[in-house]
Design a protein around this motif. Structure first.
Motif, PDB file in Angstrom:
ATOM      1  N   GLU A 116      92.694  31.999  22.358  1.00  0.00           N
ATOM      2  CA  GLU A 116      93.461  32.454  21.194  1.00  0.00           C
ATOM      3  C   GLU A 116      94.457  33.525  21.612  1.00  0.00           C
ATOM      4  O   GLU A 116      95.598  33.551  21.149  1.00  0.00           O
ATOM      5  N   MET A 117      93.990  34.404  22.523  1.00  0.00           N
ATOM      6  CA  MET A 117      94.892  35.463  23.008  1.00  0.00           C
ATOM      7  C   MET A 117      96.118  34.882  23.707  1.00  0.00           C
ATOM      8  O   MET A 117      97.217  35.391  23.600  1.00  0.00           O
ATOM      9  N   GLY A 119      97.409  32.104  22.993  1.00  0.00           N
ATOM     10  CA  GLY A 119      98.177  31.318  22.012  1.00  0.00           C
ATOM     11  C   GLY A 119      98.022  29.822  22.193  1.00  0.00           C
ATOM     12  O   GLY A 119      98.839  29.042  21.689  1.00  0.00           O
ATOM     13  N   THR A 121      95.723  27.989  20.960  1.00  0.00           N
ATOM     14  CA  THR A 121      95.237  27.370  19.716  1.00  0.00           C
ATOM     15  C   THR A 121      96.371  26.763  18.885  1.00  0.00           C
ATOM     16  O   THR A 121      96.138  25.875  18.071  1.00  0.00           O
ATOM     17  N   GLY A 122      97.579  27.238  19.119  1.00  0.00           N
ATOM     18  CA  GLY A 122      98.722  26.741  18.344  1.00  0.00           C
ATOM     19  C   GLY A 122      99.177  25.353  18.738  1.00  0.00           C
ATOM     20  O   GLY A 122      99.962  24.726  18.021  1.00  0.00           O
ATOM     21  N   MET A 135     104.213  26.730  27.189  1.00  0.00           N
ATOM     22  CA  MET A 135     102.934  26.173  26.703  1.00  0.00           C
ATOM     23  C   MET A 135     102.085  25.681  27.872  1.00  0.00           C
ATOM     24  O   MET A 135     100.885  25.920  27.947  1.00  0.00           O
ATOM     25  N   ARG A 138     100.643  28.599  29.794  1.00  0.00           N
ATOM     26  CA  ARG A 138      99.550  29.244  29.059  1.00  0.00           C
ATOM     27  C   ARG A 138      98.288  28.385  29.103  1.00  0.00           C
ATOM     28  O   ARG A 138      97.185  28.887  29.269  1.00  0.00           O
ATOM     29  N   CYS A 165     107.666  34.109  25.999  1.00  0.00           N
ATOM     30  CA  CYS A 165     106.483  33.515  26.623  1.00  0.00           C
ATOM     31  C   CYS A 165     106.016  34.373  27.788  1.00  0.00           C
ATOM     32  O   CYS A 165     104.817  34.605  27.983  1.00  0.00           O
ATOM     33  N   ASN A 168     104.236  37.402  26.562  1.00  0.00           N
ATOM     34  CA  ASN A 168     102.904  37.026  26.081  1.00  0.00           C
ATOM     35  C   ASN A 168     101.916  36.909  27.249  1.00  0.00           C
ATOM     36  O   ASN A 168     100.796  37.425  27.204  1.00  0.00           O
ATOM     37  N   TYR A 172      98.730  39.458  28.526  1.00  0.00           N
ATOM     38  CA  TYR A 172      97.353  39.030  28.777  1.00  0.00           C
ATOM     39  C   TYR A 172      96.882  39.515  30.157  1.00  0.00           C
ATOM     40  O   TYR A 172      95.759  40.014  30.312  1.00  0.00           O
TER      41      TYR A 172
END
Lengths: 225, 408
Positions: A116-117, A119, A121-122, A135, A138, A165, A168, A172
């Motif tokens: 989730e951290m 991202g 889940t999106g 994406m 990640r 991105c 993000n 993390y």
């Protein structure tokens, strides 16, 4: 908390010596930037530590356990994010996560956990073929973190990513480091370099300590020399 | 967590599940193409076998020779399949042969009849063009040899009849009782079909032409299936493999998982297409027994080990290819060359003996023979063992190449 100790690591490709004597160590919460010109052996070093390549000598220990010999321990303790995309374009993010995660760990990761951290889940149901580079990266990092590793080996993790991105992902890594994880990043990217607490410059197969003070011009000159 | 063999196999199965429909469509087109080619080849051959046109060049002034030709045209059982065309000039026959309007011609040497009378005749010469007319050409060559022998024998017979007549005080003139006598004599000689029961066993492995092509085109289809699947399987990126290796899943187990999923895709596609083909055949010919025959003979069951061996070969070829285009080319060249040498495009019996022997021990040759054995009611255990051996060798080689690629 355990430290890693890399001693006299050697790797030859047939007659060519790529890593001659790589020696350094890193403690919990440290992030080491591996620097070097093209073909200097940055990726080879990470692949050797990750277990993709068999070392020709040396040791890689975590808390005293030799990870070059104890493959199970290494698989659990070391996460590796390659430069490319270790994903199959026809499959979705969820399909890939199922490969790396146990069902329970996957549930935890998706609800308030590492996935989730990041991202992830999106875009769980998006096929890799339709994902952006960000994406994919990640998701690759998410897969590498499945075993909750103590050490994360990253090969140019934010190359070709857009700013949002990249931010993000770096957030993390920062959090990972602050929680006591050990990061080894092969990079030339200034933002990733800022994340590092120490640097090693690979030159002629040897990892020399390097002082980086935010001066990219000097770094590029040092890489050329 | 270490991703083991089963999670990776499941991942691979998910992937092939998503590729199933597009690949089924491509495979259906492929099977349709091969089926159409096969049917047209069999029909062409059947049509060719019904009418072989052979020229006869020579001087037909002599009544005995005319009678010999008459006998061949009207009395010999070959009249149903062979049409004889007379030429007085060889150049005329040659030009027709070059134009492809003639299958060959028999040249009757000068003074042939006189030589026959003397008891030592020159052999007849037959002239034919190098084969470019399909399966029928090789058969035609055989027919021409037979005809040249027949013509000699028939002349010999006419001569014998004339001698017999002379010995009994009968002068032979055209249309006379002597002619009738000679014709009766000839009839006795040329009624070979009553003396000999000819049973055509087929073109290879004791199968009919249609059965042979069913087996060979099935193998060809499986070989070409590798080409149609190339865009999704060839030139894979090794990053996932490297990551799996880090987690303890070595090259052999990676290859095995990929092979099993590939096999599932290949066999499920083949099964679907066979069912569709069976339904189509049933619709076209409600009384036909082809689908039932395939099931009863174990043909479809035998397609599994054949698919396993050829699938292993294709996995090896995918592993050798560094990109999609290279993969397509590699699969195509392998399919066509193996298919040709192993008799999947052309009946293997027409090849020279060394080539036949080579083709029969290659994987596609073993596969074709193993399927043929099902239709001819043989067990084919050794062929099965050969296919299994090939499969294991191909997988071991693929794993070796994967290991090398992961280290690269």
């Amino acid at each position: 908390m355990e430290s890693i100790d890399i001693r006299n690591v050697q790797k030859n490709y047939r007659r060519k010596t790529v890593l001659r004597d790589v020696t350094f160590s890193a403690g919990p919460g440290e992030c080491i930037g591996i620097l070097g010109g093209n073909g200097s052996g940055k990726s080879t070093l990470l692949k050797t530590l990750a277990g993709v390549l068999r070392p020709d000598g040396g040791s890689f220990t975590l808390g005293g356990a030799d990870l070059f010999r104890d493959h199970k321990r290494r698989a659990a303790a070391v996460g590796y994010v390659p430069q490319g995309t270790p994903l199959l374009r026809e499959l979705t993010a969820m399909d890939h996560l199922r490969l790396w995660y146990r069902p329970e760990a996957l549930r935890r990761g998706l609800s308030g956990g590492v996935l989730e951290m990041l991202g992830v889940t999106g875009f769980l149901k998006t096929p890799v073929g339709k994902m952006s580079e960000g994406m994919k990266k990640r998701l690759s990092i998410g897969c590498a973190l499945a075993s909750n590793p103590r050490v994360l080996l990253l090969d140019e993790p934010s190359a070709a990513l857009d700013l949002v991105c990249k931010a993000n992902i770096l957030d993390y890594f920062c959090m990972y480091r602050n929680r006591g994880g050990i990061l080894l990043i092969a990079t030339h990217d200034p933002q990733e370099l800022e994340l590092c607490t120490g640097y090693r410059l690979l030159r002629e197969g040897v990892a020399e300590p390097y002082e980086y003070r935010g001066d990219l011009r000097r770094l590029s000159e040092d890489l050329k020399s | 967590m270490r991703p083991g063999f089963w999670p990776y196999l499941i991942l691979r199965l998910r992937r092939v599940g998503k590729l199933f429909l597009p690949l089924l469509l491509v495979a259906a087109l492929l099977m349709g193409g091969i089926g159409w080619f096969g049917v047209s080849l069999v029909r062409q051959d059947e049509a060719g076998a019904q009418r072989v046109e052979i020229g006869v060049v020579g001087d037909f002034e002599d009544s005995v020779l005319r009678m010999g030709m008459f006998a061949l045209r009207n009395l010999d059982s070959s009249r149903f399949s062979i049409e004889f065309v007379q030429f007085s000039e060889e150049s005329e026959a040659k030009s027709r042969l070059r134009a492809g309007k003639l299958n060959g011609y028999v040249k009757i040497p000068e003074h042939f009849v006189e030589d026959v009378y003397r008891g030592s005749f020159q052999p007849l010469t037959y002239v034919t063009a190098p084969g470019a007319q399909g399966v029928g050409t090789a058969l035609t060559d055989e027919v021409i040899v037979s005809v040249s022998e027949l013509l000699s024998v028939s002349e010999d017979a006419v001569y014998g009849a004339e001698l017999y007549a002379r010995d009994h005080g009968v002068t032979l003139e055209e249309g006379s009782a002597g002619d009738v006598l000679a014709m009766r004599f000839l009839e006795q000689i040329l009624r070979r079909d009553e003396l000999l029961q000819v049973e055509i066993l087929g073109i290879g492995d004791g199968l009919s032409l249609s059965e042979y092509f069913l087996c060979s085109f099935f193998v060809m289809f499986l070989l070409l299936w590798g080409v149609s699947a190339s865009p999704v399987f060839a030139g894979q990126d090794m990053e996932l493999g490297r990551l799996l290796k880090c987690r303890g899943l070595g090259s052999l187990r990676q290859i095995l998982a990929e092979y099993l999923s590939y096999l599932c895709l290949m066999l499920s596609t083949v099964l679907c297409l066979c069912l569709m083909a069976a339904l189509i055949l049933r619709g076209l010919d409600p009384g036909g027994d082809i689908p039932a025959r395939l099931l009863e003979s174990g043909f479809l069951l035998r397609a599994v080990p054949v698919g396993m061996a050829l699938g292993a070969l294709q996995i090896l070829l995918y592993e050798c290819a560094s990109g999609m285009l290279q993969g397509v080319l590699l699969q195509f060249l392998a399919a066509v060359s193996l298919g040709y040498v192993c008799g999947c495009l052309y009946p293997v019996g027409f090849f020279p003996e060394p080539l036949q022997q080579t083709g029969n021990v290659l994987p596609a040759g073993l596969a074709r023979q193993y399927l043929s054995a099902a239709l001819s009611g043989q067990s084919g255990v050794w062929l099965l063992l050969g296919l299994a051996g090939y499969g294991l060798v191909f997988l071991a080689l693929a794993a070796g190449i994967r290991k090398h690629r992961l280290a690269g």
